[in-house]
Design a protein around this motif. Structure first.
Motif, mmCIF file in Angstrom:
data_model
loop_
_atom_site.group_PDB
_atom_site.id
_atom_site.type_symbol
_atom_site.label_atom_id
_atom_site.label_comp_id
_atom_site.label_asym_id
_atom_site.label_seq_id
_atom_site.Cartn_x
_atom_site.Cartn_y
_atom_site.Cartn_z
ATOM 1 N N ALA A 1 0.830 -1.194 0.000
ATOM 2 C CA ALA A 1 0.000 0.000 0.000
ATOM 3 C C ALA A 1 0.869 1.250 0.000
ATOM 4 O O ALA A 1 0.564 2.211 -0.691
ATOM 5 C CB ALA A 1 -0.933 -0.005 1.208
ATOM 6 N N SER A 2 1.963 1.221 0.762
ATOM 7 C CA SER A 2 2.843 2.392 0.821
ATOM 8 C C SER A 2 3.554 2.617 -0.513
ATOM 9 O O SER A 2 3.736 3.767 -0.927
ATOM 10 C CB SER A 2 3.878 2.221 1.924
ATOM 11 O OG SER A 2 3.257 2.201 3.175
ATOM 12 N N LEU A 3 3.950 1.540 -1.169
ATOM 13 C CA LEU A 3 4.617 1.685 -2.467
ATOM 14 C C LEU A 3 3.667 2.258 -3.515
ATOM 15 O O LEU A 3 4.087 3.034 -4.379
ATOM 16 C CB LEU A 3 5.180 0.344 -2.932
ATOM 17 C CG LEU A 3 6.357 -0.193 -2.122
ATOM 18 C CD1 LEU A 3 6.772 -1.555 -2.637
ATOM 19 C CD2 LEU A 3 7.511 0.778 -2.150
ATOM 20 N N LEU A 5 1.235 4.338 -2.841
ATOM 21 C CA LEU A 5 1.148 5.757 -2.508
ATOM 22 C C LEU A 5 2.357 6.519 -3.038
ATOM 23 O O LEU A 5 2.212 7.604 -3.612
ATOM 24 C CB LEU A 5 1.027 5.936 -0.999
ATOM 25 C CG LEU A 5 0.909 7.365 -0.494
ATOM 26 C CD1 LEU A 5 -0.341 8.034 -1.060
ATOM 27 C CD2 LEU A 5 0.897 7.383 1.020
ATOM 28 N N VAL A 6 3.537 5.953 -2.876
ATOM 29 C CA VAL A 6 4.752 6.593 -3.402
ATOM 30 C C VAL A 6 4.652 6.752 -4.916
ATOM 31 O O VAL A 6 4.968 7.813 -5.471
ATOM 32 C CB VAL A 6 6.012 5.782 -3.015
ATOM 33 C CG1 VAL A 6 7.236 6.277 -3.769
ATOM 34 C CG2 VAL A 6 6.240 5.840 -1.520
ATOM 35 N N THR A 35 12.373 15.279 9.913
ATOM 36 C CA THR A 35 11.831 14.040 10.461
ATOM 37 C C THR A 35 12.953 13.196 11.063
ATOM 38 O O THR A 35 12.798 12.635 12.156
ATOM 39 C CB THR A 35 11.088 13.231 9.381
ATOM 40 O OG1 THR A 35 10.017 14.026 8.868
ATOM 41 C CG2 THR A 35 10.529 11.937 9.940
ATOM 42 N N VAL A 56 4.877 4.011 14.079
ATOM 43 C CA VAL A 56 4.848 4.514 12.703
ATOM 44 C C VAL A 56 3.913 5.710 12.558
ATOM 45 O O VAL A 56 4.197 6.639 11.808
ATOM 46 C CB VAL A 56 4.446 3.376 11.738
ATOM 47 C CG1 VAL A 56 4.313 3.885 10.323
ATOM 48 C CG2 VAL A 56 5.461 2.261 11.796
ATOM 49 N N TRP A 60 4.715 9.322 10.687
ATOM 50 C CA TRP A 60 3.914 9.890 9.603
ATOM 51 C C TRP A 60 3.424 11.292 9.954
ATOM 52 O O TRP A 60 3.379 12.177 9.095
ATOM 53 C CB TRP A 60 2.732 8.984 9.272
ATOM 54 C CG TRP A 60 3.104 7.863 8.361
ATOM 55 C CD1 TRP A 60 3.280 6.569 8.709
ATOM 56 C CD2 TRP A 60 3.376 7.945 6.957
ATOM 57 N NE1 TRP A 60 3.642 5.833 7.611
ATOM 58 C CE2 TRP A 60 3.711 6.651 6.515
ATOM 59 C CE3 TRP A 60 3.374 8.984 6.044
ATOM 60 C CZ2 TRP A 60 4.028 6.367 5.198
ATOM 61 C CZ3 TRP A 60 3.698 8.702 4.723
ATOM 62 C CH2 TRP A 60 4.020 7.412 4.317
#
Length: 79
Positions: A1-3, A5-6, A35, A56, A60
């Motif tokens: 899911a994160s990939l 989004l990227v 960060t 996490v 974020w």
């Protein structure tokens, strides 16, 4: 899911003109550095038992907050 989004974010940024791409690049650089600094400080505070363990979600939040700050700084710089 994160990939995913990227990939979506990179695709959107590539469609921007050079000026806005540069502003976003500066914002991302500022967010990355701040960060990293915040996570180090948080780690030291955690070691001193002043805060709960890092998760996490907090990272974020740091990234989103610092990206906003970086965007404002970069946009003002190029006014």
């Amino acid at each position: 899911a994160s990939l995913v989004l990227v990939g979506v974010i990179v695709r959107r940024i590539r469609r921007l003109d050079d000026f806005l791409r540069h502003v976003h690049l500066e914002a991302v650089a500022i967010a990355f550095l701040l960060t990293g600094l915040a996570v180090f400080v948080y780690g030291y505070l955690q070691k001193a038992q002043a805060v709960r363990p890092l998760n996490v979600g907090i990272v974020w939040i740091f990234m989103a907050l610092f990206y906003g700050i970086g965007y404002v700084i970069a946009a003002r710089h190029y006014r």
